[in-house]
Scaffold this motif. Structure first.
Motif, short mmCIF file in Angstrom:
data_model
loop_
_atom_site.label_atom_id
_atom_site.label_comp_id
_atom_site.label_asym_id
_atom_site.label_seq_id
_atom_site.Cartn_x
_atom_site.Cartn_y
_atom_site.Cartn_z
N ALA A 116 0.82 -1.21 0.00
CA ALA A 116 0.00 0.00 0.00
C ALA A 116 0.85 1.26 0.00
CB ALA A 116 -0.93 0.00 1.21
N THR A 173 2.55 3.12 -6.86
CA THR A 173 1.51 2.37 -7.57
C THR A 173 1.92 1.99 -8.99
OG1 THR A 173 0.45 4.45 -8.21
CG2 THR A 173 -0.37 3.34 -6.22
N GLU A 202 -6.87 -5.55 -3.82
CA GLU A 202 -5.74 -4.79 -4.36
C GLU A 202 -4.68 -5.72 -4.94
OE1 GLU A 202 -5.73 -1.54 -4.57
OE2 GLU A 202 -7.68 -1.45 -3.57
#
Length: 255
Positions: A50, A54, A146
């Protein structure tokens, strides 16, 4: 007392060497992270992923030789006695090359066996690696929307005591000697290479079946029923033969 002190000093010295080497080496096919200790490599991988850029699509590998709150299938505990067994999680933020997803634990099992490279190893449905009948490695797959997270535990320093009764009862543990860092990195790299290749159900069924012990007598943990494995079905279910004939197992746990 002197001998005990010398042993503790030696253990600390080896731990320091391991930690330094693990933090200064890398894997070619994954984003590699080694933690001195962590409650759970699965949870740490989710947090680190996280926080990562990204735009980085590489699989993220998080490993340790001391996990304090590991978990197994169905929320059961994964025993870690703190002696240096491998705990590893590889997170895949990008699409994996395999459908249906139910085949993933089976494919991971074949990759773990290949990384451990010991002819005595075999696979037990759906997610255990056995060494001459004892469980030497286990696999847990989770998805949080995710990424897909693959957790792997390998006993290399010790074979922890496993409950023989109650909700956590399981097969006896075994260990396979080796270097924690090297084993974790071989498994992680193998998964990284696989994630960039082509795979399909037929290959998984063939590869897994070649590594399974089809002569084994197995027991369903929940009911105590004895069954014999017959064949692996295309979606990853296991066809077994019991006292009432054949049927396919979906989410049962076998001892």
């Amino acid at each position: 007392m002197l001998i005990s002190l010398m042993r503790r000093t030696h253990t600390l010295f080896l731990a320091t060497i391991t930690q330094t080497r693990a933090m200064t080496t890398t894997c070619r096919n994954v984003d590699w992270r080694w933690l001195e200790t962590t409650p759970s490599t699965m949870d740490s991988a989710k947090e680190l992923l996280a926080a990562r850029d990204t735009n980085d699509a590489r699989p993220l590998a998080v490993a340790t030789a001391h996990q304090t709150k590991g978990r197994g299938t169905r929320g059961r505990s994964w025993t870690d006695d703190g002696r240096g067994n491998v705990a590893l999680t590889v997170a895949f933020p990008s699409e994996i090359p395999l459908t249906p997803i139910t085949l993933l634990p089976l494919r991971v099992g074949t990759l773990v066996i290949d990384a451990l490279n010991d002819s005595r190893l075999s696979l037990k449905w759906p997610n255990d690696v056995l060494l001459e009948g004892g469980k030497v490695a286990g696999i847990l797959v989770e998805s949080d929307g995710e990424a897909i997270h693959v957790g792997i535990g390998v006993n290399i320093a010790s074979a922890p005591a496993v409950p023989s009764s109650g909700s956590d009862r399981g097969r006896r543990a075994a260990k396979i000697p080796g270097d924690a860092v090297a084993i974790a990195q071989r498994i992680a790299d193998g998964l990284g290479v696989w994630s960039q290749s082509a795979d399909d159900a037929t290959k998984v069924i063939t590869d897994w079946s070649a590594r399974a012990d089809w002569a084994a007598d197995l027991e369903l943990r929940e009911t105590g029923e004895r069954v014999k494995p017959v064949r692996l079905l295309p979606d990853g279910r296991l066809q077994v033969r019991g006292a009432d004939g054949e049927r396919a197992l979906v989410a049962d746990y076998l001892l």
